[in-house]
Structures are given as structure tokens and as C-alpha cells.
Motif scaffolding. Structure first.
Motif, PDB file in Angstrom:
ATOM      1  N   TYR A  36       1.524  -3.117  -4.106  1.00 27.75           N
ATOM      2  CA  TYR A  36       2.557  -3.967  -4.657  1.00 27.75           C
ATOM      3  C   TYR A  36       3.886  -3.624  -3.993  1.00 27.75           C
ATOM      4  CZ  TYR A  36      -0.422  -5.351  -8.597  1.00 27.75           C
ATOM      5  OH  TYR A  36      -1.430  -5.865  -9.379  1.00 27.75           O
ATOM      6  N   ARG A  37       4.757  -4.614  -3.942  1.00 28.82           N
ATOM      7  CA  ARG A  37       6.140  -4.420  -3.529  1.00 28.82           C
ATOM      8  C   ARG A  37       7.014  -4.628  -4.756  1.00 28.82           C
ATOM      9  NH1 ARG A  37       9.887  -6.923   1.078  1.00 28.82           N
ATOM     10  NH2 ARG A  37      11.834  -6.965  -0.139  1.00 28.82           N
ATOM     11  N   GLN A  38       7.998  -3.730  -4.970  1.00 32.30           N
ATOM     12  CA  GLN A  38       8.907  -3.899  -6.093  1.00 32.30           C
ATOM     13  C   GLN A  38      10.347  -3.795  -5.611  1.00 32.30           C
ATOM     14  OE1 GLN A  38       8.556  -1.143  -9.442  1.00 32.30           O
ATOM     15  NE2 GLN A  38       9.317  -2.716 -10.834  1.00 32.30           N
ATOM     16  N   LEU A  47       0.667  -7.626  -3.282  1.00 32.01           N
ATOM     17  CA  LEU A  47       0.532  -7.766  -1.835  1.00 32.01           C
ATOM     18  C   LEU A  47      -0.938  -7.877  -1.409  1.00 32.01           C
ATOM     19  CD1 LEU A  47       3.137  -5.116  -0.571  1.00 32.01           C
ATOM     20  CD2 LEU A  47       3.389  -7.606  -0.554  1.00 32.01           C
ATOM     21  N   PHE A  48      -1.718  -6.825  -1.683  1.00 32.88           N
ATOM     22  CA  PHE A  48      -3.096  -6.758  -1.179  1.00 32.88           C
ATOM     23  C   PHE A  48      -4.020  -6.120  -2.201  1.00 32.88           C
ATOM     24  CE2 PHE A  48      -1.702  -7.728   3.011  1.00 32.88           C
ATOM     25  CZ  PHE A  48      -0.623  -6.920   3.322  1.00 32.88           C
ATOM     26  N   THR A  49      -5.302  -6.471  -2.096  1.00 34.11           N
ATOM     27  CA  THR A  49      -6.379  -5.730  -2.738  1.00 34.11           C
ATOM     28  C   THR A  49      -7.377  -5.334  -1.670  1.00 34.11           C
ATOM     29  OG1 THR A  49      -6.199  -7.155  -4.683  1.00 34.11           O
ATOM     30  CG2 THR A  49      -8.105  -5.721  -4.558  1.00 34.11           C
ATOM     31  N   LEU A  50      -7.818  -4.064  -1.709  1.00 28.23           N
ATOM     32  CA  LEU A  50      -8.851  -3.563  -0.811  1.00 28.23           C
ATOM     33  C   LEU A  50      -9.983  -3.011  -1.661  1.00 28.23           C
ATOM     34  CD1 LEU A  50      -6.407  -1.623   1.540  1.00 28.23           C
ATOM     35  CD2 LEU A  50      -7.536  -3.791   2.081  1.00 28.23           C
ATOM     36  N   TYR A  51     -11.217  -3.273  -1.247  1.00 26.87           N
ATOM     37  CA  TYR A  51     -12.343  -2.877  -2.086  1.00 26.87           C
ATOM     38  C   TYR A  51     -13.242  -1.819  -1.464  1.00 26.87           C
ATOM     39  CZ  TYR A  51     -11.262  -6.780  -5.163  1.00 26.87           C
ATOM     40  OH  TYR A  51     -10.637  -7.638  -6.034  1.00 26.87           O
ATOM     41  N   SER A  52     -13.346  -1.797  -0.134  1.00 25.32           N
ATOM     42  CA  SER A  52     -14.302  -0.872   0.456  1.00 25.32           C
ATOM     43  C   SER A  52     -13.734  -0.251   1.722  1.00 25.32           C
ATOM     44  CB  SER A  52     -15.611  -1.597   0.771  1.00 25.32           C
ATOM     45  OG  SER A  52     -15.382  -2.705   1.613  1.00 25.32           O
ATOM     46  N   LYS A  63       0.270  -4.359   7.114  1.00 30.62           N
ATOM     47  CA  LYS A  63      -1.178  -4.255   7.265  1.00 30.62           C
ATOM     48  C   LYS A  63      -1.664  -3.101   6.403  1.00 30.62           C
ATOM     49  CE  LYS A  63      -4.762  -3.425  10.757  1.00 30.62           C
ATOM     50  NZ  LYS A  63      -4.985  -3.187  12.227  1.00 30.62           N
ATOM     51  N   ALA A  64      -2.620  -3.364   5.532  1.00 27.53           N
ATOM     52  CA  ALA A  64      -3.168  -2.346   4.657  1.00 27.53           C
ATOM     53  C   ALA A  64      -4.576  -2.004   5.099  1.00 27.53           C
ATOM     54  CB  ALA A  64      -3.175  -2.825   3.208  1.00 27.53           C
TER      55      ALA A  64
END
Lengths: 108, 113
Positions: A36-38, A47-52, A63-64
Motif C-alpha cells: 500500500y501507499r499512504q 498497490l499490489f497483491t502477490l501470492y506466490s 515493481k513488486a
């Protein structure tokens, strides 16, 4: 105990100076890692979700990436408008466990 | 645009005077959360609703209560605010089965005098 640790606590960059923010986690059975950006005085912006492990996601200059123990948020050629606090969180049982955040300041 | 709305954005209350903060959402998400965030700290989960099912965090003071009259609205009641309750209060929503990605409102800044 599930834990999320972000480093550094604060980061000052010159405009155009690329860098990375780190989020290390210890959780049994990762079900999602979120960035998240705050901005000051505002709610966190998703911003992003990463699962694996091995997964990567990009959005503009951000870039995450995700490994089995940590996630990185890479910022390429940052601009002053990228200045904010970046929060990392892991999902556990439908709830988010947040890190303390990295406060990023980009100077022109 | 679908969103999470919090009112008021700024609230000033007196020590011990009850206050209610409100949150509404147009995302039709079934899970709603209330967080407390103090300066330079991570958001701290107070409680959440999974549909109508209320879930309180173990360390949430009894002074804090919540109501969710319908899917769209959720309220945070602080019965007797103390100086230590001054903070930003954040409402968030998510949908079961969509990775529990949480979407936050803009927050309510509470000042206790």
C-alpha cells in the motif's frame, strides 16, 4: 508469531535515483502479501497483491517481487510525487498484519 | 466510482464525551474493518465484520464499539474518549474470495481535548 518487518524506516532519494524497499515476513502459510501507499493524512491506497514466490507485478515506476521470505518494492527513476509511506502487509485469516512502513522522500 | 467514504474527515470531541464515526461503501463488499492509526505507526485492527458476524480483536479496549446496520454502513462508537484515543481512524472493506484485498477510506482524524 506472525510478523512483518520493513526496512529501511526512512529513505531519501534524489529524483531519478532508483532503489528498493524491503519487506520480510514470517507467517505460516502465506495467503497474500500486499503493498500500500499512504500519503500524509490519508488512508492507504492499494498497490499490489502477490501470492506466490517468484511472482512480480508492475505499476508505472513501481515493481513488486516476492520470495519465500521477503518482498521488494523496486522504484525506478522516482519522481517527487512518489514521496509517501509504503506499507507492506500479509494476509492471515482474513486480516492484514502490517509492517511499520518505509517513509520515502524523493527530492527534485 | 465505487468507493469507501468516511464522515466526518475531522472530529474534535471533549474528554469523556461519546463520539461516533461513520463509514459507508459502494463496493458491495461483505467484510468491513476499523483500524486505529497513530502517528508514524502501522494501522492497528480494532474489529471487523464478516457480513453481520462481529469479530473483536483481543486487545481492543471496551471503550470502542461498532455497529453494522446493513451491508453498506458501519459505525465506530467511542463511549468515553480519552486523550490516548486521539488518532486517525480508518475504515476498510474487502470481499471474501478475492484475496481479501482491503480498500481503505480517507480516514477520520479524531482530536480529544
Amino acid at each position: 508469531e506472525d510478523q512483518v518487518t520493513q526496512s529501511p524506516e526512512a529513505l531519501r532519494l534524489q529524483e531519478g535515483e532508483s532503489s528498493s524497499l524491503n519487506c520480510s515476513y514470517t507467517v505460516s502459510g502465506l495467503r497474500g502479501l500486499f503493498w500500500y501507499r499512504q500519503d500524509p493524512g490519508k488512508g492507504p491506497e492499494f498497490l499490489f497483491t502477490l501470492y506466490s514466490a517468484g511472482e512480480e507485478k508492475e505499476k508505472e515506476r513501481l515493481k513488486a517481487t516476492l520470495t519465500k521470505k521477503e518482498s521488494f518494492l523496486h522504484i525506478t527513476a522516482p519522481k517527487p510525487e512518489d514521496s509517501a509511506t509504503y506499507l507492506c502487509a500479509v494476509q492471515q485469516g482474513g486480516k492484514l498484519i502490517f509492517g511499520q512502513g518505509t517513509e520515502l522522500s524523493v527530492k527534485p | 466510482d465505487a468507493m469507501v467514504i468516511q464522515n466526518p474527515r475531522y472530529q474534535v470531541t471533549q474528554f469523556g464525551k461519546p463520539v461516533t464515526l461513520s463509514c459507508s461503501q459502494t463496493l458491495n463488499h461483505n467484510v468491513m474493518y476499523w483500524y486505529q492509526q497513530k502517528s508514524s505507526q502501522a494501522p492497528k485492527l480494532l474489529f471487523h465484520y464478516y457480513d453481520k458476524d462481529f469479530n473483536n480483536e483481543a486487545d481492543t479496549p471496551d471503550n470502542f464499539q461498532s455497529r453494522r446496520p446493513n451491508t453498506s454502513f458501519c459505525f465506530l462508537d467511542i463511549r468515553s474518549p480519552g486523550l490516548g484515543d486521539a488518532a486517525m481512524y480508518l475504515c476498510a472493506t474487502s470481499r471474501e474470495g478475492q484475496g481479501y484485498e482491503q480498500y481503505f477510506g480517507p480516514g477520520t482524524r479524531l482530536t480529544v481535548t
